[in-house]
Design an enzyme around this catalytic site. Structure first.
Site, PDB file in Angstrom:
ATOM      1  N   LYS A  87       3.249  -3.574  12.082  1.00 30.34           N
ATOM      2  CA  LYS A  87       2.409  -2.438  11.671  1.00 30.34           C
ATOM      3  C   LYS A  87       1.776  -1.791  12.906  1.00 30.34           C
ATOM      4  O   LYS A  87       1.725  -0.574  13.031  1.00 30.34           O
ATOM      5  CB  LYS A  87       1.312  -2.918  10.717  1.00 30.34           C
ATOM      6  CG  LYS A  87       1.816  -3.411   9.361  1.00 30.34           C
ATOM      7  CD  LYS A  87       0.647  -3.847   8.480  1.00 30.34           C
ATOM      8  CE  LYS A  87       1.124  -4.340   7.120  1.00 30.34           C
ATOM      9  NZ  LYS A  87       0.013  -4.839   6.259  1.00 30.34           N
TER      10      LYS A  87
ATOM     11  N   HIS B  81      29.881 -15.774  -8.393  1.00 31.45           N
ATOM     12  CA  HIS B  81      30.989 -14.876  -8.013  1.00 31.45           C
ATOM     13  C   HIS B  81      30.695 -14.182  -6.688  1.00 31.45           C
ATOM     14  O   HIS B  81      31.267 -13.148  -6.382  1.00 31.45           O
ATOM     15  CB  HIS B  81      31.214 -13.841  -9.125  1.00 31.45           C
ATOM     16  CG  HIS B  81      31.553 -14.468 -10.438  1.00 31.45           C
ATOM     17  ND1 HIS B  81      32.842 -14.780 -10.806  1.00 31.45           N
ATOM     18  CD2 HIS B  81      30.763 -14.914 -11.443  1.00 31.45           C
ATOM     19  CE1 HIS B  81      32.837 -15.354 -12.000  1.00 31.45           C
ATOM     20  NE2 HIS B  81      31.586 -15.440 -12.418  1.00 31.45           N
TER      21      HIS B  81
ATOM     22  N   GLU C 281       5.921 -15.872   2.842  1.00 30.93           N
ATOM     23  CA  GLU C 281       4.761 -15.254   3.493  1.00 30.93           C
ATOM     24  C   GLU C 281       3.596 -16.251   3.561  1.00 30.93           C
ATOM     25  O   GLU C 281       2.703 -16.115   4.390  1.00 30.93           O
ATOM     26  CB  GLU C 281       4.328 -13.988   2.753  1.00 30.93           C
ATOM     27  CG  GLU C 281       3.409 -13.097   3.580  1.00 30.93           C
ATOM     28  CD  GLU C 281       3.267 -11.694   3.013  1.00 30.93           C
ATOM     29  OE1 GLU C 281       2.509 -11.513   2.038  1.00 30.93           O
ATOM     30  OE2 GLU C 281       3.930 -10.783   3.543  1.00 30.93           O
TER      31      GLU C 281
ATOM     32  N   GLU D  18       3.395   2.613   3.696  1.00 33.72           N
ATOM     33  CA  GLU D  18       4.469   2.892   2.740  1.00 33.72           C
ATOM     34  C   GLU D  18       3.883   3.388   1.407  1.00 33.72           C
ATOM     35  O   GLU D  18       4.358   4.362   0.812  1.00 33.72           O
ATOM     36  CB  GLU D  18       5.301   1.630   2.485  1.00 33.72           C
ATOM     37  CG  GLU D  18       5.978   1.034   3.720  1.00 33.72           C
ATOM     38  CD  GLU D  18       5.141  -0.028   4.410  1.00 33.72           C
ATOM     39  OE1 GLU D  18       3.904   0.138   4.509  1.00 33.72           O
ATOM     40  OE2 GLU D  18       5.735  -1.033   4.876  1.00 33.72           O
TER      41      GLU D  18
ATOM     42  N   GLY E 223      -2.651 -11.035  -1.752  1.00 32.67           N
ATOM     43  CA  GLY E 223      -1.741 -10.059  -2.349  1.00 32.67           C
ATOM     44  C   GLY E 223      -0.644 -10.718  -3.154  1.00 32.67           C
ATOM     45  O   GLY E 223      -0.390 -10.361  -4.306  1.00 32.67           O
ATOM     46  N   ARG E 224      -0.016 -11.780  -2.577  1.00 31.45           N
ATOM     47  CA  ARG E 224       1.107 -12.404  -3.266  1.00 31.45           C
ATOM     48  C   ARG E 224       0.659 -13.313  -4.412  1.00 31.45           C
ATOM     49  O   ARG E 224       1.470 -13.954  -5.067  1.00 31.45           O
ATOM     50  CB  ARG E 224       1.966 -13.167  -2.263  1.00 31.45           C
ATOM     51  CG  ARG E 224       1.205 -14.116  -1.369  1.00 31.45           C
ATOM     52  CD  ARG E 224       2.053 -14.545  -0.186  1.00 31.45           C
ATOM     53  NE  ARG E 224       1.312 -15.381   0.757  1.00 31.45           N
ATOM     54  CZ  ARG E 224       0.552 -14.907   1.736  1.00 31.45           C
ATOM     55  NH1 ARG E 224       0.443 -13.588   1.910  1.00 31.45           N
ATOM     56  NH2 ARG E 224      -0.113 -15.711   2.556  1.00 31.45           N
TER      57      ARG E 224
ATOM     58  N   LYS F 262      -4.175  -3.636  -1.930  1.00 29.19           N
ATOM     59  CA  LYS F 262      -5.408  -4.414  -1.704  1.00 29.19           C
ATOM     60  C   LYS F 262      -6.255  -3.741  -0.625  1.00 29.19           C
ATOM     61  O   LYS F 262      -7.445  -3.578  -0.780  1.00 29.19           O
ATOM     62  CB  LYS F 262      -5.049  -5.847  -1.284  1.00 29.19           C
ATOM     63  CG  LYS F 262      -6.258  -6.714  -1.021  1.00 29.19           C
ATOM     64  CD  LYS F 262      -5.898  -8.169  -0.773  1.00 29.19           C
ATOM     65  CE  LYS F 262      -7.163  -8.989  -0.519  1.00 29.19           C
ATOM     66  NZ  LYS F 262      -6.880 -10.427  -0.278  1.00 29.19           N
TER      67      LYS F 262
HETATM   68  O1  F6P Z   1       3.409  -8.008   3.641  1.00 31.36           O
HETATM   69  C1  F6P Z   1       2.131  -7.873   4.124  1.00 31.36           C
HETATM   70  C2  F6P Z   1       1.213  -7.498   3.003  1.00 31.36           C
HETATM   71  O2  F6P Z   1      -0.095  -7.447   3.469  1.00 31.36           O
HETATM   72  C3  F6P Z   1       1.321  -8.434   1.798  1.00 31.36           C
HETATM   73  O3  F6P Z   1       0.610  -9.627   1.985  1.00 31.36           O
HETATM   74  C4  F6P Z   1       0.769  -7.551   0.713  1.00 31.36           C
HETATM   75  O4  F6P Z   1       1.064  -8.033  -0.571  1.00 31.36           O
HETATM   76  C5  F6P Z   1       1.478  -6.226   1.044  1.00 31.36           C
HETATM   77  O5  F6P Z   1       1.549  -6.205   2.480  1.00 31.36           O
HETATM   78  C6  F6P Z   1       0.794  -4.989   0.503  1.00 31.36           C
HETATM   79  O6  F6P Z   1      -0.513  -4.951   1.001  1.00 31.36           O
HETATM   80  P1  F6P Z   1      -1.564  -4.004   0.211  1.00 31.36           P
HETATM   81  O7  F6P Z   1      -1.683  -4.570  -1.190  1.00 31.36           O
HETATM   82  O8  F6P Z   1      -2.825  -4.104   0.986  1.00 31.36           O
HETATM   83  O9  F6P Z   1      -0.972  -2.619   0.186  1.00 31.36           O
END
Ligand code: F6P
Length: 542
Positions: free
Chosen positions: A519, A388, A357, A215, A271-272, A209
């Site tokens: 972060k 299990h 979240e 990452e 995002g979620r 987003k």
């Molecule tokens: O976990 C924090 C967060 O901002 C989530 O809300 C989001 O889905 C994820 O990191 C990835 O963020 P982005 O889509 O901006 O890479």
């Protein structure tokens, strides 16, 4: 009218619920013995093909009534109406929250307005067209090959939603294009996928987003290096192998992603909550445009139910209220999701982000500190494997863990003995749900031990170890089949449940400031490794 914020514990219904929780609540053995209760009590609902059986929740008619009063006092459904009208309910980020518009763009007189619906339809058509071109071979790599492998690079909401749905809907997935997901920057997952892929027929979808997530960008750099190492080194050469999905197209363009291969969504999509947007492109590639629209339709069907059903017949609201009863009044700090279909392996992980979240908060919307429990610890996975692994704790441990069992009633597996596999899975689901609710008291346990021929001394020795308290509240959500429509309805169901709980707790569900500190520290550590050095511990060279 006085709009001063009222914390949940000041609500009249909250105090009524506290009194009820402190009274002698009947054991589930007693509640379930009353067959008329299940039918009459509104604990079994059918919506959009989903069947919710909440009869094994430890609630009496008085408790249910007080829970509905709490929802009314909290103005849950009024807050939902404000949400869909585009009020900036995500107040700390000053944004609207309109992921429902992504699946309701064909709605006549949509509450969010035609401008939003029109923009949604336009982008939906764009990314579904791309999905079809990738599936049918019209989308070609730089050297003229059709795409065989799509690798999604993203994390959190840019991974879990599509990853979960692609696996759940594997039965209707394309055989021509395989969709993979990579989220962890330790790059083993990426390496283990790349060794099966050929650059000419591989397409990377970089989903973010913000397009700043370290990452994701770390993995994207490795993807571009892999292409370059195989003779696709210029921006133009890489373009047909790189798609960007983002709400920040200027950022992705500055990183060289071609605008024509960039698909967007809006800041009013969390995002979620974004699987319904272009973030769902991997799903659309897997199942095709028509089935993706069926997924959207399932979500929209649940929306219309949530917006129109009376509170006492409202599935998301009922699940939310039962969760609050268990969390705030029965003292259960966690919540288990146990799916009895292996294709729902990722569903618990998806709900974990969606719920924790959103509702992992301890400040009220007015800035005051929360004094009651809010978001539970959501955990789980596949129930059969849980039996299990950790069900021992559920049956005889010290924690009372409410369970959402999820079952799929039909089996579409093609193996000759599929029906037997299915029977075993559902038999276990139903047995566990009953065992957790009913338990087995001392009398029944003694009889069981004697029936096994044990002498009295041995019975007396074993008895304390073989009793099952039971009284573990649980619900079962039945899907008739794993289809795009039922999956869409189930995802929307959990989204609205989270919304309702946040509205009652009086917390913001749509920001996530808690992820920022980590972060920030990572960036500071990166810039100045020594600044965080603790005496005696040599920082790892980063
Ligand atoms: O976990 C924090 C967060 O901002 C989530 O809300 C989001 O889905 C994820 O990191 C990835 O963020 P982005 O889509 O901006 O890479």
């Amino acid at each position: 009218m006085n709009n001063a914020f009222i914390p949940p514990q000041k609500r009249a219904a909250w105090n009524k619920l506290q009194a009820l929780a402190q009274s002698e609540l009947p054991h589930l053995r007693e509640l379930l013995a009353d067959q008329s209760r299940a039918r009459a009590s509104g604990l079994q609902l059918n919506v959009a093909g989903l069947q919710l059986d909440a009869s094994r929740q430890q609630v009496t008619p008085e408790v249910l009534q007080a829970l509905l009063e709490l929802a009314a006092e909290s103005g849950v459904l009024q807050q939902s109406e404000a949400q869909r009208r585009g009020v900036a309910i995500n107040a700390t980020e000053q944004r609207a929250v309109l992921h429902m518009a992504l699946r309701g763009a064909d709605m006549a007189d949509a509450p969010w307005g035609e401008a939003v619906s029109s923009a949604v339809r336009q982008e939906l058509d764009r990314f579904l067209d791309a999905a079809e071109r990738i599936r049918d071979g019209r989308w070609l790599g730089q050297r003229g090959q059709r795409i065989a492998n799509v690798i999604n690079i993203g994390i959190g909401g840019s991974d879990l939603g599509p990853r979960m749905a692609v696996q759940a809907l594997d039965a209707c997935a394309s055989s021509a294009v395989r969709v993979h997901f990579v989220s962890n920057p330790d790059c083993w997952a990426l390496q283990s996928i790349l060794r099966w892929c050929k650059p000419d027929s591989t397409l990377f979808i970089v989903q973010s987003k913000t397009f700043t997530t370290q990452e994701t960008l770390t993995l994207a750099a490795s993807a571009q290096r892999w292409l370059a190492d195989h003779g696709l080194s210029t921006t133009e050469q890489q373009a047909p192998h790189l798609i960007a999905v983002t709400a920040s197209p200027a950022v992705s363009a500055a990183q060289g992603y071609a605008p024509e291969n960039t698909f967007g969504f809006w800041d009013w999509v969390g995002g979620r909550y974004s699987v319904w947007s272009a973030i769902g492109l991997p799903l659309a590639i897997a199942i095709g445009a028509e089935q993706f629209r069926a997924f959207l339709a399932g979500g929209h069907a649940m929306d219309r139910h949530f917006w129109k059903a009376p509170p006492e017949q409202n599935m998301p609201l009922l699940m939310a209220l039962l969760g609050i009863w268990n969390r705030n009044f029965l003292g259960c700090p966690t919540h288990l999701i146990a799916a009895y279909a292996s294709r729902l392996f990722h569903f618990a992980r998806f709900v974990q982000q969606l719920d924790m979240e959103s509702n992992g908060k301890s400040t009220h919307v007015d800035g005051s500190p929360v004094e009651v429990g809010t978001g539970p610890i959501v955990w789980g996975g596949l129930g059969i494997e849980g039996q299990h692994a950790y069900f021992q704790l559920l049956h005889q441990g010290q924690h009372r863990v409410p369970v959402d069992f999820i079952g799929v009633q039909s089996e579409d597996c093609l193996l000759p003995l599929a029906a037997e596999h299915h029977r075993v899975a559902l038999l276990n689901l139903q047995a566990q749900a009953q065992a957790l609710a009913l338990g087995r008291d001392a009398t029944a346990t003694e009889a069981e031990l004697r029936a096994n021929g044990l002498d009295e001394a041995r019975v007396a020795e074993l008895l304390p170890h073989r009793i099952f308290r039971g009284n573990v509240p649980n619900s079962t959500l039945w899907l008739p089949a794993l289809t795009p429509h039922t999956m869409g309805a189930m995802v929307a169901l959990y989204e609205h449940k989270v919304f309702c709980q946040a509205a009652i707790w009086g917390i913001h569900a749509f920001d996530q400031w808690g992820v920022e500190l980590g972060k920030t520290m990572a960036r500071q550590m990166e810039a100045d490794p020594g600044s965080f050095q603790r005496p005696g511990i040599k920082p790892h060279a980063v």
